[in-house]
Design a protein around this motif. Structure first.
Motif, PDB file in Angstrom:
ATOM      1  N   THR A  93       0.159  -1.446   6.594  1.00  0.00           N
ATOM      2  CA  THR A  93      -0.823  -2.028   5.687  1.00  0.00           C
ATOM      3  C   THR A  93      -2.216  -1.921   6.298  1.00  0.00           C
ATOM      4  O   THR A  93      -3.193  -1.638   5.609  1.00  0.00           O
ATOM      5  N   LYS A 115      12.223  -4.132   4.370  1.00  0.00           N
ATOM      6  CA  LYS A 115      12.293  -4.297   5.828  1.00  0.00           C
ATOM      7  C   LYS A 115      13.288  -5.391   6.195  1.00  0.00           C
ATOM      8  O   LYS A 115      13.300  -6.451   5.597  1.00  0.00           O
ATOM      9  N   THR A 121       0.823  -1.217   0.000  1.00  0.00           N
ATOM     10  CA  THR A 121       0.000   0.000   0.000  1.00  0.00           C
ATOM     11  C   THR A 121       0.855   1.264   0.000  1.00  0.00           C
ATOM     12  O   THR A 121       0.395   2.312  -0.442  1.00  0.00           O
ATOM     13  N   ASP A 142       4.141  -1.210  17.657  1.00  0.00           N
ATOM     14  CA  ASP A 142       5.394  -0.477  17.777  1.00  0.00           C
ATOM     15  C   ASP A 142       5.527   0.156  19.152  1.00  0.00           C
ATOM     16  O   ASP A 142       4.550   0.630  19.729  1.00  0.00           O
ATOM     17  N   ASP A 174      10.277  11.594   6.934  1.00  0.00           N
ATOM     18  CA  ASP A 174      10.047  10.264   7.503  1.00  0.00           C
ATOM     19  C   ASP A 174       8.545  10.124   7.734  1.00  0.00           C
ATOM     20  O   ASP A 174       7.866  11.121   8.026  1.00  0.00           O
ATOM     21  N   GLY A 175       8.026   8.925   7.604  1.00  0.00           N
ATOM     22  CA  GLY A 175       6.607   8.711   7.878  1.00  0.00           C
ATOM     23  C   GLY A 175       6.364   7.268   8.231  1.00  0.00           C
ATOM     24  O   GLY A 175       6.889   6.379   7.559  1.00  0.00           O
TER      25      GLY A 175
HETATM   26  C1  3UK Z   1       7.191  -0.206  10.549  1.00  0.00           C
HETATM   27  C2  3UK Z   1       8.141   2.116  10.551  1.00  0.00           C
HETATM   28  C3  3UK Z   1       9.506   3.276  12.020  1.00  0.00           C
HETATM   29  C4  3UK Z   1       6.377  -0.158  11.823  1.00  0.00           C
HETATM   30  C5  3UK Z   1       3.841   1.075   5.154  1.00  0.00           C
HETATM   31  C6  3UK Z   1       4.085   3.414   4.592  1.00  0.00           C
HETATM   32  O1  3UK Z   1       5.537  -0.215   6.234  1.00  0.00           O
HETATM   33  C7  3UK Z   1       4.358  -0.138   5.885  1.00  0.00           C
HETATM   34  O2  3UK Z   1       3.455  -1.136   6.159  1.00  0.00           O
HETATM   35  P1  3UK Z   1       3.742  -2.596   6.765  1.00  0.00           P
HETATM   36  O3  3UK Z   1       2.431  -3.205   7.071  1.00  0.00           O
HETATM   37  O4  3UK Z   1       4.590  -2.373   8.098  1.00  0.00           O
HETATM   38  C8  3UK Z   1       4.139  -1.541   9.162  1.00  0.00           C
HETATM   39  C9  3UK Z   1       5.213  -1.429  10.235  1.00  0.00           C
HETATM   40  O5  3UK Z   1       6.463  -1.022   9.639  1.00  0.00           O
HETATM   41  N1  3UK Z   1       7.385   1.142   9.981  1.00  0.00           N
HETATM   42  C10 3UK Z   1       6.862   1.630   8.835  1.00  0.00           C
HETATM   43  N2  3UK Z   1       7.284   2.905   8.631  1.00  0.00           N
HETATM   44  C11 3UK Z   1       8.085   3.231   9.689  1.00  0.00           C
HETATM   45  N3  3UK Z   1       8.848   2.146  11.703  1.00  0.00           N
HETATM   46  N4  3UK Z   1       9.499   4.391  11.253  1.00  0.00           N
HETATM   47  C12 3UK Z   1       8.812   4.418  10.078  1.00  0.00           C
HETATM   48  N5  3UK Z   1       8.829   5.520   9.305  1.00  0.00           N
HETATM   49  O6  3UK Z   1       6.789  -1.210  12.633  1.00  0.00           O
HETATM   50  C13 3UK Z   1       4.957  -0.390  11.300  1.00  0.00           C
HETATM   51  O7  3UK Z   1       4.084  -0.868  12.310  1.00  0.00           O
HETATM   52  O8  3UK Z   1       4.633  -3.357   5.830  1.00  0.00           O
HETATM   53  C14 3UK Z   1       4.554   2.272   5.222  1.00  0.00           C
HETATM   54  C15 3UK Z   1       2.913   3.396   3.876  1.00  0.00           C
HETATM   55  C16 3UK Z   1       2.188   2.217   3.786  1.00  0.00           C
HETATM   56  C17 3UK Z   1       2.666   1.059   4.442  1.00  0.00           C
HETATM   57  N6  3UK Z   1       1.914  -0.083   4.320  1.00  0.00           N
END
Ligand code: 3UK
Length: 507
Positions: free
Chosen positions: A312, A496, A217, A387, A307-308
């Motif tokens: 999902t 990741k 996403t 997190d 950063d953001g």
């Molecule tokens: C980690 C971060 C620290 C965090 C995603 C932007 O990553 C995305 O989706 P996922 O379902 O993973 C989610 C988890 O990834 N995470 C993501 N961004 C950060 N940790 N700083 C960040 N900037 O553990 C989170 O719970 O793969 C990212 C847009 C859509 C997405 N699906």
């Protein structure tokens, strides 16, 4: 609050807005082999939608698995499934037959659209009676394109509700079984009207580029929905590396880039060789952005990283900061539309300075496809992302660790990300991952897996130097007692780090 009409098809809405604003002749998508205007993309979407409804006989609510690398045809297929009133189930290009079979079964898929170059795993997957159409298959008699030629645009989207499901997205599954998350028509518009509008600041003149697959996403939003919502263009790249991305930014004069920290680290080394002068905003998501990476990128390009954190389950980014709002070390503040807080173990909110579980609420949110973990993820409308975060007095949110990645050594709580951050400041370190390894005495010990920069020797002396370097920067008890050198780190297709693979690796 965001308001959308109660009867809504998000793709029909995107194209209707584009038509009314006069964007038909503007470039929507740029691929390796073709470039599509908004009008051409709409016509293609309409023809595919008719193949789905008329040729395959699909009905509103049917599910269609879509598989392909990032290219205009892959984008058109996802949009067409949704415009047809069906539910898109996009899948990551690297998935194998067994994983695809699991997804097809769990999402109760009714048909498959697949890029010919990726057909092997679909052919090998179990799909009794499931219709399959291949695209990008020149010369084939029964390709999707051959079927499309038999239909005339335009196609009127069937009636759907704003809160009908239009997308099922599977988590990358760094641990355990991937979870399917369901999203509504209004959710796909809501993400366009939050982060890109308020934090990123996107406009009609932007050219979006980046690495995340459209099946993730992060990519679906950043490289397709966000640009379409404002009349901008997106460059879709099939064969990605730090070099090809930098070259494409230069060639297409890209203005906005989306990728993960590991890519920015590698691109920072190569950036001086390219003309990146059109690039104005670079977004990092997927995992924590170390300060060392933010600084390396800024030194190489002059750009302040955005950063953001997204997920999902939440569809896209919900905490972020850009421009003068950036506070180094912090992810940022909740994106307008979202609220966030930190909870303790009893689900009570804690104030600034205490590490706890991140909870977030907004226009999008987690709806697992029949998964008992729904109860763990959502409490009272608050989404628990898994997190560990901390807040400061000004409302900035600081990432600490994944809750299940916190290292507990001799009674101390240690966040691997903090040790990684320290290591990345050392000039010999290209990449690193820090995990806890089971230890009879300390419970766990801090173990660093390090990829060295070219030319540095993987010796005991180097390991010692890294340990001393960490001790000089952060509390000495956090230093890695074990340092292991590697050629590369195991990562998912979304960039990741796969910590469980580091932890499980035999010593
Ligand atoms: C980690 C971060 C620290 C965090 C995603 C932007 O990553 C995305 O989706 P996922 O379902 O993973 C989610 C988890 O990834 N995470 C993501 N961004 C950060 N940790 N700083 C960040 N900037 O553990 C989170 O719970 O793969 C990212 C847009 C859509 C997405 N699906």
């Amino acid at each position: 609050e965001l308001q959308y009409p109660p009867r809504l098809n998000c793709v029909a809405e995107l194209f209707e807005v584009a038509r009314l604003r006069g964007w038909d002749q503007r470039t929507a998508l740029i691929g390796a082999r073709e470039r599509l205007t908004y009008a051409q993309l709409r016509e293609r979407v309409d023809r595919i939608a008719q193949v789905l409804r008329r040729d395959l006989g699909l009905a509103t609510g049917n599910r269609v698995l879509v598989r392909g690398a990032n290219c205009p045809m892959m984008a058109a297929c996802i949009l067409a499934v949704i415009k047809a009133g069906c539910i898109a189930v996009p899948t990551m290009p690297l998935l194998r037959a067994r994983e695809l079979g699991t997804i097809a079964e769990r999402a109760r898929v009714d048909a498959v659209l697949c890029a010919a170059s990726l057909r092997f795993e679909v052919d090998a997957m179990e799909r009794p009676g499931l219709p399959l159409l291949l695209f990008d298959d020149p010369g084939a008699a029964d390709s999707l394109e051959a079927r499309m030629a038999g239909h005339d645009a335009p196609f009127a989207a069937p009636d759907t509700a704003a809160d009908d499901v239009c997308l099922i997205s599977f988590t990358s599954g760094t641990t355990g079984v991937p979870k399917g998350t369901m999203h509504f028509h209004r959710d796909l518009l809501a993400i366009c009207d939050c982060f890109p509008r308020h934090t990123l600041g996107s406009s009609i003149d932007d050219i979006f580029i980046g690495t995340p697959p459209l099946a993730f996403t992060f990519g679906l939003g950043g490289l397709l929905l966000f640009p379409l919502r404002v009349g901008a263009s997106a460059v879709l790249i099939e064969k990605l590396s730090p070099e090809t991305l930098l070259a494409a930014i230069q060639e297409h004069h890209a203005t906005v880039c989306f990728t993960a920290p590991t890519f920015y680290r590698q691109m920072a080394q190569l950036a001086p060789r390219f003309d990146l002068s059109t690039l104005g905003r670079t977004v990092s998501a997927g995992e924590a952005l170390p300060l060392a990476t933010r600084e390396a990128w800024q030194d190489a390009t002059g750009l302040a990283m955005i950063d953001g954190i997204g997920a999902t389950e939440m569809l896209h980014i919900f905490i972020s900061a850009a421009g003068s709002e950036v506070r180094p070390g912090a992810t940022g503040k909740p994106v307008p539309g979202y609220v966030a807080c930190i909870l303790d173990e009893d689900d009570r909110p804690v104030g600034p300075g205490t590490i706890g579980r991140l909870a977030v609420k907004g226009p999008t949110g987690c709806r697992y496809l029949s998964d008992p973990r729904q109860r763990d993820y959502v409490i009272d409308g608050w989404n628990l992302t898994g997190d560990a975060y901390e807040m400061d007095a000004d409302g900035y949110f600081y990432y600490r660790s994944r809750l299940d990645d916190m290292i507990i050594s001799a009674g101390y709580n240690i966040a691997g990300a903090e040790v990684e951050e320290a290591l990345l400041h050392h000039p010999a370190v290209a990449e690193c991952g820090v995990v806890g390894r089971q230890d009879p005495e300390r419970g766990q010990v801090v173990e660093a897996h390090v990829v060295l920069k070219p030319g540095v020797e993987a010796s005991g002396d180097t390991a010692l130097a890294l340990q001393e370097f960490v001790k000089a920067q952060i509390a000495p008890y956090k230093y890695p007692r074990v340092v292991r050198f590697r050629e590369q780190l195991p990562r998912t297709e979304t960039g990741k780090l796969q910590r469980f693979k580091l932890r499980n690796d035999a010593v």
